[in-house]
Scaffold this motif. Structure first.
Motif, PDB file in Angstrom:
ATOM      1  N   LYS A 294     -49.231 -57.559  19.226  1.00  0.00           N
ATOM      2  CA  LYS A 294     -48.928 -56.864  17.986  1.00  0.00           C
ATOM      3  C   LYS A 294     -48.238 -55.555  18.313  1.00  0.00           C
ATOM      4  CE  LYS A 294     -51.637 -58.380  14.067  1.00  0.00           C
ATOM      5  NZ  LYS A 294     -52.763 -58.139  13.160  1.00  0.00           N
ATOM      6  N   LEU A 295     -46.985 -55.458  17.884  1.00  0.00           N
ATOM      7  CA  LEU A 295     -46.226 -54.227  18.053  1.00  0.00           C
ATOM      8  C   LEU A 295     -46.369 -53.403  16.778  1.00  0.00           C
ATOM      9  CD1 LEU A 295     -42.972 -55.732  19.629  1.00  0.00           C
ATOM     10  CD2 LEU A 295     -44.987 -54.830  20.806  1.00  0.00           C
ATOM     11  N   LYS A 296     -47.014 -52.249  16.909  1.00  0.00           N
ATOM     12  CA  LYS A 296     -47.255 -51.401  15.742  1.00  0.00           C
ATOM     13  C   LYS A 296     -46.398 -50.143  15.816  1.00  0.00           C
ATOM     14  CE  LYS A 296     -52.033 -52.895  14.959  1.00  0.00           C
ATOM     15  NZ  LYS A 296     -53.435 -52.452  14.734  1.00  0.00           N
ATOM     16  N   GLY A 297     -45.950 -49.662  14.658  1.00  0.00           N
ATOM     17  CA  GLY A 297     -45.146 -48.454  14.610  1.00  0.00           C
ATOM     18  C   GLY A 297     -44.926 -48.000  13.189  1.00  0.00           C
ATOM     19  N   THR A 298     -44.042 -47.046  13.000  1.00  0.00           N
ATOM     20  CA  THR A 298     -43.665 -46.549  11.677  1.00  0.00           C
ATOM     21  C   THR A 298     -42.145 -46.461  11.600  1.00  0.00           C
ATOM     22  OG1 THR A 298     -43.843 -44.253  12.417  1.00  0.00           O
ATOM     23  CG2 THR A 298     -45.787 -45.227  11.354  1.00  0.00           C
ATOM     24  N   THR A 299     -41.614 -46.726  10.431  1.00  0.00           N
ATOM     25  CA  THR A 299     -40.159 -46.678  10.234  1.00  0.00           C
ATOM     26  C   THR A 299     -39.761 -45.221   9.988  1.00  0.00           C
ATOM     27  OG1 THR A 299     -40.567 -47.240   7.912  1.00  0.00           O
ATOM     28  CG2 THR A 299     -39.968 -49.034   9.389  1.00  0.00           C
ATOM     29  N   SER A 300     -39.707 -44.449  11.064  1.00  0.00           N
ATOM     30  CA  SER A 300     -39.478 -42.998  10.971  1.00  0.00           C
ATOM     31  C   SER A 300     -38.032 -42.604  11.242  1.00  0.00           C
ATOM     32  CB  SER A 300     -40.396 -42.269  11.954  1.00  0.00           C
ATOM     33  OG  SER A 300     -40.202 -42.756  13.270  1.00  0.00           O
ATOM     34  N   GLN A 301     -37.172 -43.567  11.614  1.00  0.00           N
ATOM     35  CA  GLN A 301     -35.767 -43.258  11.874  1.00  0.00           C
ATOM     36  C   GLN A 301     -34.899 -43.793  10.734  1.00  0.00           C
ATOM     37  OE1 GLN A 301     -34.593 -44.096  16.056  1.00  0.00           O
ATOM     38  NE2 GLN A 301     -36.688 -44.868  16.320  1.00  0.00           N
ATOM     39  N   LEU A 302     -33.602 -43.515  10.803  1.00  0.00           N
ATOM     40  CA  LEU A 302     -32.668 -44.032   9.813  1.00  0.00           C
ATOM     41  C   LEU A 302     -31.631 -44.902  10.503  1.00  0.00           C
ATOM     42  CD1 LEU A 302     -32.006 -40.958   7.471  1.00  0.00           C
ATOM     43  CD2 LEU A 302     -33.418 -42.974   6.997  1.00  0.00           C
ATOM     44  N   SER A 303     -31.374 -46.066   9.916  1.00  0.00           N
ATOM     45  CA  SER A 303     -30.372 -46.971  10.477  1.00  0.00           C
ATOM     46  C   SER A 303     -28.979 -46.503  10.085  1.00  0.00           C
ATOM     47  CB  SER A 303     -30.609 -48.388   9.967  1.00  0.00           C
ATOM     48  OG  SER A 303     -30.319 -48.458   8.574  1.00  0.00           O
ATOM     49  N   SER A 304     -27.972 -47.209  10.576  1.00  0.00           N
ATOM     50  CA  SER A 304     -26.581 -46.851  10.239  1.00  0.00           C
ATOM     51  C   SER A 304     -26.310 -47.020   8.748  1.00  0.00           C
ATOM     52  CB  SER A 304     -25.616 -47.722  11.046  1.00  0.00           C
ATOM     53  OG  SER A 304     -25.856 -49.108  10.796  1.00  0.00           O
ATOM     54  N   ARG A 305     -27.185 -47.806   8.093  1.00  0.00           N
ATOM     55  CA  ARG A 305     -27.027 -48.002   6.640  1.00  0.00           C
ATOM     56  C   ARG A 305     -27.879 -47.024   5.841  1.00  0.00           C
ATOM     57  NH1 ARG A 305     -28.515 -52.423   4.290  1.00  0.00           N
ATOM     58  NH2 ARG A 305     -30.272 -52.873   5.661  1.00  0.00           N
ATOM     59  N   GLY A 306     -28.537 -46.101   6.566  1.00  0.00           N
ATOM     60  CA  GLY A 306     -29.353 -45.112   5.878  1.00  0.00           C
ATOM     61  C   GLY A 306     -30.707 -45.638   5.446  1.00  0.00           C
ATOM     62  N   MET A 307     -31.169 -46.745   6.057  1.00  0.00           N
ATOM     63  CA  MET A 307     -32.466 -47.323   5.709  1.00  0.00           C
ATOM     64  C   MET A 307     -33.504 -46.924   6.758  1.00  0.00           C
ATOM     65  SD  MET A 307     -31.525 -48.862   3.004  1.00  0.00           S
ATOM     66  CE  MET A 307     -32.887 -49.953   2.571  1.00  0.00           C
ATOM     67  N   PRO A 308     -34.764 -46.731   6.345  1.00  0.00           N
ATOM     68  CA  PRO A 308     -35.832 -46.400   7.302  1.00  0.00           C
ATOM     69  C   PRO A 308     -36.000 -47.529   8.322  1.00  0.00           C
ATOM     70  CG  PRO A 308     -36.538 -45.993   5.055  1.00  0.00           C
ATOM     71  CD  PRO A 308     -35.248 -46.756   4.959  1.00  0.00           C
ATOM     72  N   VAL A 309     -36.039 -47.200   9.607  1.00  0.00           N
ATOM     73  CA  VAL A 309     -36.050 -48.210  10.647  1.00  0.00           C
ATOM     74  C   VAL A 309     -36.858 -47.737  11.846  1.00  0.00           C
ATOM     75  CG1 VAL A 309     -33.982 -47.373  11.836  1.00  0.00           C
ATOM     76  CG2 VAL A 309     -34.531 -49.816  11.899  1.00  0.00           C
TER      77      VAL A 309
END
Length: 265
Positions: A14-29
């Motif tokens: 199980k890989l756990k994390g948080t979407t704390s970055q922004l992708s090139s499309r401006g989506m949380p990633v």
């Protein structure tokens, strides 16, 4: 430096994390890396809603891609040894710092011959929105009629053909279905080909628990062993047989009055 998870050496990851970055499309990633040490097929599953997942290899080639809406989503892929990256992206803008978990499990695909075969798996404690569904495969190279025996109690299973038509199913929701004779368990005729298997594990399992789905060749015409006969049943059966014999002899004597009549005590 944090060691990368080697998904080839464990029953599940199980890989756990948080979407704390922004992708090139401006989506949380968020991005996670893991390694594979030997050739194998794996299931990927995300239980969070409105989440897109993309798995790429070291050459940035996409090997698996899937997304969830209101339910969990999953995909499978055959992976060679190497390092892989999982891109977990939210599908709704503004949902930043959202926790997620990406589950990775080995996908069984045993070869089934006329002698049968077995799928081995591991049930584990369910977390979050995990429904407990496990997906595996069967590579039937020699067809035949097989009886299915699932060792895990309080579980359900189904086998589908290439057209997703259910060809066999069963459950172990009661003690009777778990302990009954193998000859009474569900069976089906499988032609050579690829089949998919869905197993829904017991939701109350608290720790890693190995299980198996066994395919046993069914011998046509072989009946289940009869229950042991009680003494009283044997006495009544033998008495009934004697009465039928006497009735037949009596009828024969009536038709032939000159025939000697035997007396029975």
């Amino acid at each position: 430096m944090v060691a990368l998870s080697n998904i080839s050496t464990v029953n599940y990851t199980k890989l756990k994390g948080t979407t704390s970055q922004l992708s090139s499309r401006g989506m949380p990633v968020d991005y996670q890396q893991f390694t594979v040490s030997k050739n194998g097929e794996f299931n990927f599953k995300v239980n969070e809603t409105n989440t897109a997942v993309k798995i790429t290899d070291q050459n940035n080639k996409v090997v698996a891609e899937f997304s969830s809406s209101v339910d969990a989503a999953s995909a499978s892929a055959k992976l060679a040894p190497g390092t892989y990256t999982a891109q977990v992206e939210q599908k709704i803008k503004g949902v930043k710092d959202r926790a997620y978990s990406l589950e990775i499990t080995p996908r069984e695909n045993p070869v089934i011959t006329a002698g049968g075969g077995m799928i081995k798996g591991t049930a584990r404690k369910l977390e979050g929105n995990d429904s407990g569904v496990q997906k595996h495969g069967l590579n039937v190279v020699q067809g035949g009629t097989f009886t299915f025996n699932l060792s895990m109690p309080n579980a359900r299973w189904a086998v589908m053909d290439k057209d997703n038509k259910v060809v066999a199913s069963g459950d172990t929701m009661s003690k009777a279905t778990t302990t009954e004779d193998i000859l009474k368990k569900p069976s089906a005729k499988l032609q050579p080909g690829q089949y998919s298997v869905v197993i829904v594990q017991d939701s109350k399992i608290e720790q890693e628990t190995p299980f198996s789905l066994q395919l046993v060749p069914k011998v046509e015409g072989l009946a289940a062993p009869a229950a042991q006969e009680r003494p009283i049943d044997k006495t009544l059966r033998e008495r009934d047989a004697r009465l039928k014999q006497w009735a037949a002899q009596s009828a024969s004597t009536t038709k032939n009055p000159n025939k000697l009549t035997l007396a029975y005590a």
